[in-house]
Write a protein that holds these residues in place. Sequence first.
Motif, short mmCIF file in Angstrom:
data_model
loop_
_atom_site.label_atom_id
_atom_site.label_comp_id
_atom_site.label_asym_id
_atom_site.label_seq_id
_atom_site.Cartn_x
_atom_site.Cartn_y
_atom_site.Cartn_z
N ARG A 1 1.03 -1.45 -0.21
CA ARG A 1 -0.07 -0.08 -0.08
C ARG A 1 1.09 1.20 0.04
N ILE A 2 0.62 2.00 -0.72
CA ILE A 2 1.25 3.49 -0.78
C ILE A 2 0.18 4.64 -0.67
N VAL A 3 0.32 5.25 0.38
CA VAL A 3 -0.68 6.41 0.87
C VAL A 3 0.04 7.61 0.77
N VAL A 4 -0.50 8.59 0.10
CA VAL A 4 -0.09 10.01 0.34
C VAL A 4 -1.03 10.93 0.97
N VAL A 5 -0.53 11.39 2.09
CA VAL A 5 -1.37 12.12 2.83
C VAL A 5 -1.64 13.60 2.06
N SER A 6 -2.85 13.92 1.53
CA SER A 6 -3.12 14.98 0.74
C SER A 6 -3.93 16.06 1.18
N SER A 7 -4.73 16.83 0.29
CA SER A 7 -5.67 17.75 0.88
C SER A 7 -6.61 18.01 -0.28
N GLY A 8 -7.95 18.23 0.25
CA GLY A 8 -8.86 18.76 -0.81
C GLY A 8 -8.24 19.93 -1.57
N MET A 9 -7.44 20.72 -0.93
CA MET A 9 -6.90 21.90 -1.70
C MET A 9 -6.32 21.64 -2.68
N GLY A 10 -5.64 20.21 -2.85
CA GLY A 10 -5.06 19.75 -4.16
C GLY A 10 -6.04 19.40 -5.31
N ARG A 11 -7.28 19.78 -5.34
CA ARG A 11 -8.11 19.63 -6.48
C ARG A 11 -8.20 20.78 -7.48
N LEU A 12 -8.45 20.95 -8.32
CA LEU A 12 -8.47 22.20 -9.14
C LEU A 12 -9.67 22.81 -8.86
N GLN A 13 -10.88 22.04 -8.46
CA GLN A 13 -12.09 22.68 -8.30
C GLN A 13 -12.06 23.85 -7.06
N ASP A 14 -11.04 23.36 -6.01
CA ASP A 14 -11.20 24.12 -4.95
C ASP A 14 -10.16 25.20 -4.99
N ASP B 1 -8.11 28.68 -5.29
CA ASP B 1 -8.48 30.12 -5.07
C ASP B 1 -7.34 30.94 -5.21
N GLY B 2 -7.28 32.40 -4.83
CA GLY B 2 -6.31 33.18 -5.24
C GLY B 2 -5.28 33.16 -4.12
N ALA B 3 -5.27 32.14 -3.10
CA ALA B 3 -4.19 31.88 -2.26
C ALA B 3 -3.50 30.67 -2.19
N SER B 4 -2.72 30.46 -1.41
CA SER B 4 -1.82 28.98 -1.12
C SER B 4 -1.47 28.31 -2.44
N PHE B 5 -1.01 29.12 -3.37
CA PHE B 5 -0.75 28.49 -4.72
C PHE B 5 0.28 27.35 -4.51
N ALA B 6 1.43 27.83 -3.72
CA ALA B 6 2.41 26.60 -3.53
C ALA B 6 2.01 25.30 -3.04
N TYR B 7 1.24 25.46 -1.90
CA TYR B 7 0.84 24.37 -1.38
C TYR B 7 -0.30 23.47 -1.91
N ARG B 8 -1.29 24.23 -2.92
CA ARG B 8 -2.36 23.74 -3.58
C ARG B 8 -1.84 22.96 -4.71
N SER B 9 -0.78 23.68 -5.55
CA SER B 9 -0.12 22.86 -6.38
C SER B 9 0.66 21.89 -6.11
N SER B 10 1.55 22.07 -5.15
CA SER B 10 2.33 20.75 -4.59
C SER B 10 1.18 19.54 -4.31
N LYS B 11 0.19 19.85 -3.73
CA LYS B 11 -0.96 18.71 -3.58
C LYS B 11 -1.28 17.96 -4.63
N LEU B 12 -1.57 19.07 -5.55
CA LEU B 12 -2.26 18.53 -6.86
C LEU B 12 -0.97 17.67 -7.60
N ALA B 13 0.08 18.09 -7.71
CA ALA B 13 1.07 17.10 -8.44
C ALA B 13 1.43 15.78 -7.35
#
Length: 233
Positions: free
Chosen positions: A122-135, A137-149
């Motif tokens: 099993r491989i589990v990556v602890v991610s965030s809903g902030m890593g979805r494109l639909q979520d 917004d205008g802030a947290s670009f570094a964190y959001r885009s890293s979780k999307l990747a």
Amino acid sequence: MPNALVSGVSRGLGAHLCRALRAAGYRVLGVGLSPSPRGDHVDDYRAVDLREPLADDLFANEDVDVLVSNAGVYLDDPRGGYGGLFSLTPDDLRDTFEVNLFGTARLVLRYAPLMLARGSGRIVVVSSGMGRLQDADGASFAYRSSKLAANSLVLSVARHFAATPGDLASFAYCPGWIRTDMGTPNAPNEPAPAAADLVRLLDMPGARSNGRFFRGLGELGWDTRGPMVSEPD
């Protein structure tokens, strides 16, 4: 006794994950930046900087049955007064990706091939809903885009796992807004139940969890619909 390797174990969700895994019968191998794990919640510990290449001898004599990539940073958090997209510095963007994506990738690229060879893991990556494109917004670009990747990495590994006989799964897990140093004391939820839910998901057959994105025991999904996405005419 199966082995679970967890990153970012010194505090917060990582420490709770280690306790939940040990309670479920796992032997826990931990990595983190601290010289010591700051507690007795791991069975073996290595001080590792995930921004650097992994040592060849890192748990070299251990079969890693479960890998939980939990270590992460949130450098452009507006709750701390960081500001929006145009406050972001290239250094903060680079440092965020070094931990949240490259650190995760280093662990995955080390241990996923071994799981493929065994036909289990099993491989589990602890991610965030902030890593979805639909979520987005205008802030947290570094964190959001890293979780999307990192989410994309989960899906890429899942494709390889799906094509291999055995009991294999790669999935992303969002713990929700929990009370940790990253989540802040204002978060509505405790980290222990989120950790326990992740451990329960490990018991799910690989074919049911592979390639999925969970929040708690429910599926969060990869939805990319949002306010900036219009339906085709």
